[in-house]
Design an enzyme around this catalytic site. Structure first.
Site, short mmCIF file in Angstrom:
data_model
loop_
_atom_site.label_atom_id
_atom_site.label_comp_id
_atom_site.label_asym_id
_atom_site.label_seq_id
_atom_site.Cartn_x
_atom_site.Cartn_y
_atom_site.Cartn_z
N ASP A 117 1.15 -0.87 -0.57
CA ASP A 117 -0.19 -0.16 0.35
C ASP A 117 0.85 1.39 0.31
OD1 ASP A 117 -2.32 -1.46 -0.10
OD2 ASP A 117 -2.64 -1.10 1.97
N SER A 177 9.68 -6.37 -16.19
CA SER A 177 9.58 -5.66 -15.09
C SER A 177 9.71 -4.55 -14.22
CB SER A 177 9.57 -6.93 -14.40
OG SER A 177 8.85 -7.11 -13.13
N ASP A 235 1.05 -12.28 -19.07
CA ASP A 235 1.65 -11.40 -18.52
C ASP A 235 0.78 -11.55 -17.19
OD1 ASP A 235 3.26 -10.38 -16.84
OD2 ASP A 235 4.85 -10.17 -18.36
N HIS A 290 5.43 -14.58 -17.12
CA HIS A 290 5.94 -13.10 -17.37
C HIS A 290 7.71 -13.08 -17.73
CE1 HIS A 290 7.18 -8.95 -15.45
NE2 HIS A 290 7.66 -9.62 -14.31
#
Length: 306
Positions: A117, A177, A235, A290
């Site tokens: 978060d 990524s 992905d 991925h």
């Protein structure tokens, strides 16, 4: 045939979510495969030259994962850079044959931590690098912004010095990524501070990196024709950060929508969030798709550094 492929995908995702339990589970039970209306048939694909470029910078984005990379794709290693606190690592290379300076950012095994978060907050782009005129209200992911900020002065100074020595060279920033997110931020800041340089950005499996203002700014400064945001089939990382949190992808997506790797199986998408491309596939987090781009395993090929 489609049901068989989807079952294989579900198995792969189940495996990946077992490895990363913090990521969301499948958005549907195994017994109810979704009926996505996706453009499976190729519309002619992309030009071979563009496909070859995607493959080439996939290899740079893979090479940067190696602990030592003395000759990236056989080219001159200018320098490596690392920040131990943020985990950022990369290199600057120079290809004299193609007259290019290449900046490659490694992806991170800490990506799950980046999606907590506190890191998901959007912070001003101005706060992560050198002053940027005309940035407006552009904001980027706090975790990615802090990560790039930890190496921004070093990387930008090295690239500017290379351009001073080789003024006719262009610059390519690339990464897989989280490395793709850093390349997008870096390309925007570099273009803003070295406006005479020709800059291109190639990313692979890049998560959403900033808000719509950042996406518009990147497209404006670098040019959507100079940005290549590749997504491999299912992905889940490119869409793992939802738009509902204020995030928005920049242009231009190149969706490798089905196997095998081929220019005919890649679609150049329209705009920033094309609903006919990977945005139509529900995210399942980090999965096996991925880890492989255009047939290149992203983390284990040491031959790219010889």
């Amino acid at each position: 045939m489609l049901a068989s492929l989807l079952n294989k995908f579900v198995c792969a995702v189940s495996f990946s979510t077992a490895l990363w339990p913090g990521f969301p589970p499948l958005p549907f039970p195994r017994s109810r495969l979704p009926h996505w209306h996706l453009p499976w048939k190729s519309t002619g694909g992309i030009p071979q030259q563009v496909y070859d470029e995607l493959v080439r910078y996939t290899q740079y984005s893979s090479a940067v994962y190696q602990p030592l990379c003395p000759n990236p794709l056989g080219n001159e290693l200018v320098t490596e850079f690392t920040n131990l606190l943020t985990g950022v690592h990369g290199f600057v290379a120079r290809d004299d044959g193609r007259q290019e300076v290449i900046v490659a950012f490694r992806g991170s095994q800490q990506l799950p931590d980046m999606l907590t978060d506190s890191n998901m907050l959007l912070i001003p782009l101005d706060s992560v690098g050198p002053p940027l005129n005309g940035s407006g209200d552009a904001r980027v992911h706090a975790g990615f912004g802090v990560a790039f900020g930890s190496v921004s002065d070093l990387v930008l100074d090295i690239v500017v010095e290379q351009l001073r020595q080789y003024p006719s060279y262009s610059v390519v920033l690339t990464g897989h990524s989280m490395g793709g997110a850093l390349a997008a931020i870096g390309g925007t800041l570099l273009k803003a501070n070295a406006t005479g340089a020709a800059v291109r950005v190639f990313t692979f499996g890049q998560p959403r990196t900033g808000d719509a203002n950042f996406a518009d700014l990147l497209d404006k400064l670098i040019g959507s024709d100079n940005v290549f945001r590749a997504v491999h089939t299912w992905d889940g990382v490119p869409t793992i950060i939802p738009r509902s949190l204020g995030y928005h992808h920049h242009s231009t997506e190149y969706w490798h929508f089905q196997e095998p790797p081929s220019r005919k199986n890649v679609r150049q998408c329209t705009g920033q969030e094309d609903p006919k491309c990977s945005a139509a596939v529900p995210s399942t987090g980090i999965n096996l798709a991925h880890d492989v781009y255009f047939g290149q395993v992203m983390t284990t090929d040491a031959t790219l550094c010889l």
